[in-house]
Scaffold this motif. Structure first.
Motif, mmCIF file in Angstrom:
data_model
loop_
_atom_site.group_PDB
_atom_site.id
_atom_site.type_symbol
_atom_site.label_atom_id
_atom_site.label_comp_id
_atom_site.label_asym_id
_atom_site.label_seq_id
_atom_site.Cartn_x
_atom_site.Cartn_y
_atom_site.Cartn_z
ATOM 1 N N VAL A 148 42.657 57.382 50.742
ATOM 2 C CA VAL A 148 41.759 58.251 49.970
ATOM 3 C C VAL A 148 40.745 57.367 49.245
ATOM 4 N N VAL A 149 39.491 57.844 49.129
ATOM 5 C CA VAL A 149 38.456 57.126 48.384
ATOM 6 C C VAL A 149 37.802 58.080 47.391
ATOM 7 N N ILE A 150 37.762 57.671 46.128
ATOM 8 C CA ILE A 150 37.075 58.431 45.076
ATOM 9 C C ILE A 150 35.835 57.647 44.668
ATOM 10 N N GLU A 151 34.678 58.263 44.723
ATOM 11 C CA GLU A 151 33.430 57.615 44.312
ATOM 12 C C GLU A 151 32.997 58.171 42.965
ATOM 13 N N GLY A 152 32.382 57.312 42.138
ATOM 14 C CA GLY A 152 31.964 57.814 40.842
ATOM 15 C C GLY A 152 31.086 56.849 40.075
ATOM 16 N N VAL A 153 30.631 57.327 38.919
ATOM 17 C CA VAL A 153 29.752 56.561 38.034
ATOM 18 C C VAL A 153 30.394 56.534 36.651
ATOM 19 N N VAL A 154 30.460 55.332 36.061
ATOM 20 C CA VAL A 154 31.094 55.165 34.752
ATOM 21 C C VAL A 154 30.099 55.513 33.649
ATOM 22 N N SER A 155 30.550 56.342 32.728
ATOM 23 C CA SER A 155 29.711 56.745 31.594
ATOM 24 C C SER A 155 29.988 55.846 30.394
ATOM 25 N N THR A 156 29.002 55.661 29.542
ATOM 26 C CA THR A 156 29.206 54.903 28.301
ATOM 27 C C THR A 156 29.598 55.818 27.145
ATOM 28 N N PHE A 184 38.523 56.087 32.239
ATOM 29 C CA PHE A 184 38.290 54.769 32.846
ATOM 30 C C PHE A 184 38.604 53.729 31.780
ATOM 31 N N ASN A 185 39.710 52.998 31.976
ATOM 32 C CA ASN A 185 40.214 52.108 30.930
ATOM 33 C C ASN A 185 40.123 50.643 31.370
ATOM 34 N N PRO A 186 38.962 49.990 31.169
ATOM 35 C CA PRO A 186 38.802 48.601 31.628
ATOM 36 C C PRO A 186 39.507 47.622 30.691
ATOM 37 N N LYS A 187 40.723 47.188 31.082
ATOM 38 C CA LYS A 187 41.545 46.360 30.198
ATOM 39 C C LYS A 187 41.477 44.873 30.547
ATOM 40 N N SER A 188 41.353 44.545 31.834
ATOM 41 C CA SER A 188 41.406 43.139 32.218
ATOM 42 C C SER A 188 40.094 42.433 31.869
ATOM 43 N N LEU A 189 40.134 41.118 31.908
ATOM 44 C CA LEU A 189 38.969 40.299 31.569
ATOM 45 C C LEU A 189 37.779 40.644 32.455
ATOM 46 N N HIS A 190 38.021 40.723 33.779
ATOM 47 C CA HIS A 190 36.931 41.003 34.717
ATOM 48 C C HIS A 190 36.395 42.427 34.533
ATOM 49 N N ASN A 191 37.319 43.396 34.344
ATOM 50 C CA ASN A 191 36.885 44.782 34.170
ATOM 51 C C ASN A 191 35.977 44.930 32.957
ATOM 52 N N LYS A 192 36.403 44.308 31.851
ATOM 53 C CA LYS A 192 35.599 44.389 30.623
ATOM 54 C C LYS A 192 34.232 43.746 30.830
ATOM 55 N N LYS A 246 30.880 46.168 41.977
ATOM 56 C CA LYS A 246 29.939 45.137 42.435
ATOM 57 C C LYS A 246 28.904 44.897 41.358
ATOM 58 N N ASP A 247 28.647 43.608 41.080
ATOM 59 C CA ASP A 247 27.601 43.250 40.131
ATOM 60 C C ASP A 247 26.245 43.486 40.797
ATOM 61 N N PRO A 248 25.394 44.366 40.258
ATOM 62 C CA PRO A 248 24.127 44.690 40.922
ATOM 63 C C PRO A 248 23.156 43.515 40.982
ATOM 64 N N ASP A 249 23.352 42.512 40.126
ATOM 65 C CA ASP A 249 22.446 41.355 40.117
ATOM 66 C C ASP A 249 22.910 40.257 41.069
ATOM 67 N N THR A 250 24.212 39.918 41.014
ATOM 68 C CA THR A 250 24.719 38.806 41.840
ATOM 69 C C THR A 250 25.327 39.285 43.154
ATOM 70 N N GLY A 251 25.716 40.568 43.218
ATOM 71 C CA GLY A 251 26.376 41.080 44.416
ATOM 72 C C GLY A 251 27.855 40.752 44.475
ATOM 73 N N ARG A 252 28.390 40.007 43.467
ATOM 74 C CA ARG A 252 29.803 39.625 43.488
ATOM 75 C C ARG A 252 30.677 40.863 43.338
ATOM 76 N N ARG A 253 31.705 40.928 44.187
ATOM 77 C CA ARG A 253 32.582 42.102 44.209
ATOM 78 C C ARG A 253 33.902 41.811 43.510
ATOM 79 N N ASN A 254 34.490 42.850 42.965
ATOM 80 C CA ASN A 254 35.754 42.711 42.245
ATOM 81 C C ASN A 254 36.693 43.839 42.641
ATOM 82 N N ILE A 255 37.979 43.493 42.741
ATOM 83 C CA ILE A 255 39.019 44.496 43.007
ATOM 84 C C ILE A 255 40.013 44.427 41.862
ATOM 85 N N SER A 256 40.407 45.566 41.318
ATOM 86 C CA SER A 256 41.372 45.544 40.218
ATOM 87 C C SER A 256 42.045 46.904 40.072
ATOM 88 N N PHE A 257 43.167 46.903 39.371
ATOM 89 C CA PHE A 257 43.834 48.152 39.015
ATOM 90 C C PHE A 257 43.280 48.657 37.683
#
Length: 359
Positions: free
Chosen positions: A229-237, A148-156, A124-135
């Motif tokens: 199953v649900v895995i929760e987490g935070v992406v590191s830079t 965490f390998n963000p390959k698609s346009l939206h993921n990146k 979820k974008d913290p500014d707009t609230g827009r949600r995204n689903i992707s593999f």
């Protein structure tokens, strides 16, 4: 009911799973349920979407109407329902060791380790609230860490606009989500459309309770309560090596530095099933690749009435289009249009009386 499920009742080690899936693909190509995995309590489901018929079944339609249904859902999204009960949070691990909870699979001998290939990631974008689903493929890095390998346009875009801007990038990964949510993650949903609302529109009204959402415990993300199953987490830079990984080419993708995901919580149903997708050139992987660009294929077909039929066969790994056309001065132009699609790099054009579905 359709005799389209293979149940493996004997106990199998995790290492045997890829080979058994391949064997089934080359035979009857049914979905598979492994009831007993050595060392684990959780069964494994595989090859669920290995045929277009099963993919259509998951969307409550038939193969001829899949794309119309996805287009209609994107054009007429339905507001997401909030759930009162959440089966996916029945069992909670606040201090999880993912290696002891889930029967993670290493698919190829030289892979860097086990991977989660069926992870449908909710952001979820913290500014707009827009949600995204992707593999996103997720390499096991430790008891509480995944690649965490963000390959698609939206993921990146999400990674660049959130994590790289110094904001906390929270995600939730649903394993075994409702079919409509998985389809929304695999399909191309136009910019500006909330993908959870498009997924809700895909479901028949009587099934939408499975797609109702509930908020996670450690991240500000909502997930469908019908998930296993649900895995929760935070992406590191902080970038870390990811790979090698057996790719669709039949070779290994060489290691690259990618972000990592720190797991904050894992939850699941009381009796969950872990869904896996055989990567590389498996029928399921290729089908889920092909469905992403089917709207572009349909757009080309509608633009050029001389196209009688087309096929993107699984034996071409989603990289080949076979097109039957009647006599036309536009054949070269038609071929160029197909080659503009991201994955397709070969086009064969045949006369209109040739069966493009017969190799």
């Amino acid at each position: 009911q359709r005799n389209d499920l293979c149940v493996v009742s004997r106990e199998v080690p995790r290492q045997a799973i890829p080979g058994i899936i391949q064997e089934e693909e080359q035979g009857k190509n049914r979905a598979i349920l492994f009831e007993k995995i050595k060392g684990y309590q959780i069964p494994v489901a595989a090859n669920l979407y290995g045929t277009l018929e099963r993919y259509a079944l998951g969307l409550g339609t038939d193969t001829a109407h899949i794309w119309d249904k996805i287009d209609s859902a994107a054009a007429q999204p339905v507001q997401v329902v909030r759930a009162n009960e959440a089966p996916c949070f029945e069992v909670v691990h606040d201090n999880p060791d993912i290696t002891k909870i889930l029967p993670l699979v290493q698919y190829s001998v030289l892979d860097a380790g086990p991977y989660i290939t069926s992870g449908v990631v909710f952001m979820k974008d913290p500014d707009t609230g827009r949600r995204n689903i992707s593999f996103i493929r997720l390499m096991l890095k430790g008891p509480k860490k995944l690649g965490f390998n963000p390959k698609s346009l939206h993921n990146k875009a999400y990674y660049q606009n959130i994590a790289l801007q110094g904001k906390r990038m929270e995600v939730a990964i649903a394993l075994g989500p409702p079919s409509e949510m998985l389809a929304a993650g695999a399909a191309y949903i136009p910019e500006g459309v909330d993908e959870l609302e498009a997924a809700t529109a895909l479901a028949e009204p009587q099934h939408r309770s499975e797609l109702a959402v509930a908020k996670c415990g450690t991240v500000d993300i909502e997930v469908p309560v019908g998930s296993e199953v649900v895995i929760e987490g935070v992406v590191s830079t902080n970038l870390e090596p990811e790979g090698p990984f057996g790719d669709w080419t039949g070779c290994y993708a060489r290691p690259q530095n990618k972000p990592a995901l720190d797991i904050t919580r894992i939850s699941h149903r009381k009796d969950p099933i872990y869904q896996t997708i055989l990567p590389g050139s498996s029928k399921e992987q290729i089908l889920l690749t092909i469905v992403r660009f089917y709207p572009e294929l349909e757009h080309i077909r509608k633009r050029y009435p001389e196209i009688r039929h087309y096929s993107v066969p699984d034996y071409g790994l989603g990289r080949l289009a076979v097109v039957a056309v009647k006599e036309s001065p536009n054949i070269k132009e038609v071929m160029e249009e197909f080659l503009k699609i991201q994955c397709i790099n070969r086009v064969i054009v045949v006369n209109e009386d040739v069966n493009v579905d017969d190799p």
